[in-house]
Design an enzyme around this catalytic site. Structure first.
Site, PDB file in Angstrom:
ATOM      1  N   GLN A 201       0.852  -1.210  -0.096  1.00 28.84           N
ATOM      2  CA  GLN A 201       0.125  -0.070  -0.050  1.00 28.84           C
ATOM      3  C   GLN A 201       0.669   1.211   0.016  1.00 28.84           C
ATOM      4  O   GLN A 201       0.445   2.326  -0.568  1.00 28.84           O
ATOM      5  CB  GLN A 201      -0.942   0.077   1.266  1.00 28.84           C
ATOM      6  CG  GLN A 201      -2.195  -0.976   1.258  1.00 28.84           C
ATOM      7  CD  GLN A 201      -1.590  -2.410   1.936  1.00 28.84           C
ATOM      8  OE1 GLN A 201      -0.382  -2.790   1.657  1.00 28.84           O
ATOM      9  NE2 GLN A 201      -2.538  -2.720   2.612  1.00 28.84           N
ATOM     10  N   ASP A 242      -5.960   1.404  12.840  1.00 31.14           N
ATOM     11  CA  ASP A 242      -7.088   0.781  12.401  1.00 31.14           C
ATOM     12  C   ASP A 242      -8.114   0.500  13.645  1.00 31.14           C
ATOM     13  O   ASP A 242      -9.228   0.392  13.604  1.00 31.14           O
ATOM     14  CB  ASP A 242      -6.904  -0.399  11.784  1.00 31.14           C
ATOM     15  CG  ASP A 242      -6.478  -0.424  10.426  1.00 31.14           C
ATOM     16  OD1 ASP A 242      -5.286   0.113  10.179  1.00 31.14           O
ATOM     17  OD2 ASP A 242      -7.306  -0.325   9.466  1.00 31.14           O
TER      18      ASP A 242
HETATM   19  O1  MRU Z   1      -5.316  -3.376   5.012  1.00 27.55           O
HETATM   20  P1  MRU Z   1      -5.450  -1.839   4.641  1.00 27.55           P
HETATM   21  O2  MRU Z   1      -4.837  -1.457   3.638  1.00 27.55           O
HETATM   22  O3  MRU Z   1      -7.146  -1.457   4.776  1.00 27.55           O
HETATM   23  O4  MRU Z   1      -4.608  -1.109   6.044  1.00 27.55           O
HETATM   24  C1  MRU Z   1      -4.829   0.445   6.200  1.00 27.55           C
HETATM   25  C2  MRU Z   1      -3.877   0.745   7.254  1.00 27.55           C
HETATM   26  O5  MRU Z   1      -3.401   0.144   7.977  1.00 27.55           O
HETATM   27  C3  MRU Z   1      -4.003   2.369   7.606  1.00 27.55           C
HETATM   28  O6  MRU Z   1      -2.846   2.587   8.155  1.00 27.55           O
HETATM   29  C4  MRU Z   1      -5.025   2.513   8.398  1.00 27.55           C
HETATM   30  O7  MRU Z   1      -6.211   1.965   7.943  1.00 27.55           O
HETATM   31  C5  MRU Z   1      -5.462   3.925   8.858  1.00 27.55           C
HETATM   32  S1  MRU Z   1      -6.213   4.476   7.575  1.00 27.55           S
HETATM   33  C6  MRU Z   1      -6.524   6.413   7.563  1.00 27.55           C
END
Ligand code: MRU
Length: 367
Positions: A201, A242
């Site tokens: 990501q 999260d």
């Molecule tokens: O697995 P993902 O891509 O949904 O994980 C996202 C993250 O870990 C972000 O750092 C988190 O959701 C913070 S969002 C502003």
């Protein structure tokens, strides 16, 4: 945020219609594709397959998923069933459960005949609220960056992990909002972007959005952060979250904890940026109490990228038969967190710090 000069949110309603449009994040950065969601199944699938991802955005997508379900059947049973389906799509980010609770609280007292319209109005409000909340996180958080900038003549080097930018929210982002606002205010910043294996990501999404906004950045292998910190090349870490306990423990993308340990060892300030909707006020021990999503081993054994011929392909990187494990999040204990950047201001990562910013919330949850 703007892509090619056009302002986008990550999710939006069609003109006068009931469907919502999203940016398919599994295709970025190589293809910018939008997809219409029209049914509960579409919304649940988009969250589970990570066409939409990031804690705040999956909450808003779930809210619209509930609207689709109520458009078909507005009974109490359908409302409860749809909440259950959507809540099961991803277990760690508490924003999903928060958004569904907000929807349920608003809709239960409404007569079934009016529920679908009320649901759309509420989901639209939650989306707008997310934009303002993230703008405020940036407004408060950029002061931390500006303070460091005032002590330096070269750019402030900020390390971030995963994607906690506008693609993870409706707009602005959490961890990236302070960076955008500092950059827009003329503060010189440079971002170290952790690639964030296994799904990349950072490399695919954070680098894409920072580039689109003109923020200087460098993608690094996940394991490079500690070395850069030892050599004075990181002034500050800012990550998203999260799920946070009422005591300040932060679950975020796998690998965040190791960055926090390295930051502590090297005296680098480590901030977590989050909205109140990411705090699970009912828990106080993140390592024991936060459910960590376990995703497919194929995300570790395989990688996807662009070939020289312009084709997007997935290749295997492990020997055939090698087993892989894929815990998607880890928990950074509050003792490693310098501070929290929230829509109400910056505070210590403690029960007291959170309670001061959000009085009554912990008590409400316990009631
Ligand atoms: O697995 P993902 O891509 O949904 O994980 C996202 C993250 O870990 C972000 O750092 C988190 O959701 C913070 S969002 C502003």
């Amino acid at each position: 945020m703007k892509i090619g000069g056009v302002h986008y949110r990550t999710i939006w309603r069609g003109e006068g219609g009931t469907a919502v449009c999203i940016i398919d994040q599994t295709k970025l950065p190589h293809e910018f594709e939008t997809v219409w969601l029209e049914t509960l199944g579409d919304a649940a699938q988009a969250i589970a397959t990570m066409q939409v991802r990031g804690a705040p955005l999956i909450g808003i997508t779930a809210a619209y998923g509930l609207c689709f379900a109520l458009g078909e059947d507005a009974s109490d049973k359908a409302l409860d069933g749809a909440c259950e389906t959507l809540a099961a799509t991803r277990p760690t980010a508490v924003n999903l459960r928060w958004a569904l609770n907000e929807m349920r609280l608003a809709l239960k007292p409404v007569a079934p005949a009016e529920r679908a319209a009320a649901a759309y109005a509420k989901a639209d409000r939650l989306a707008d609220q997310d934009v303002e909340t993230c703008r405020l996180i940036g407004h408060h958080g950029q002061k931390v960056i500006a303070e460091i900038a005032a002590r330096k003549t070269s750019p402030v080097n900020i390390l971030t992990h995963c994607n906690a930018g506008w693609l993870a929210c409706v707009d602005w982002g959490t961890a990236l909002s302070p960076i955008y606002q500092a950059h827009d205010a003329g503060v010189q910043v440079h971002v170290w972007v952790d690639e964030t294996r296994p799904r990349n990501q950072g490399a695919a999404l954070t680098a894409f959005e920072l580039g689109a906004h003109g923020v200087p950045h460098t993608v690094i292998a996940d394991n490079a952060g500690g070395h850069l910190m030892q050599h004075g090349q990181v002034d500050l870490c800012i990550v998203g979250c999260d799920r946070m306990t009422a005591t300040g423990d932060a679950a975020n993308k796998i690998g965040t904890y190791l960055k926090a340990l390295a930051a502590k060892d090297n005296g680098v300030p480590f901030y977590v940026a989050l909205p109140a909707s990411t705090v699970d006020w009912t828990i106080s021990d993140g390592v024991r109490e936060i459910t960590i999503e376990e995703r497919s081993a194929a995300e570790v054994t395989h990688m996807t990228g662009l070939t020289e011929n312009g084709e997007i392909v997935t290749v295997q990187v492990t020997a055939p038969g090698s087993h892989a494990a894929n815990p998607a999040f880890d928990v950074t204990p509050a003792r490693l967190v310098t501070g929290l950047m929230t829509e109400r201001g910056v505070a210590p990562a403690t029960r007291e710090g959170l309670a001061q910013l959000f009085p009554g919330m912990a008590g409400d949850a316990a009631a």
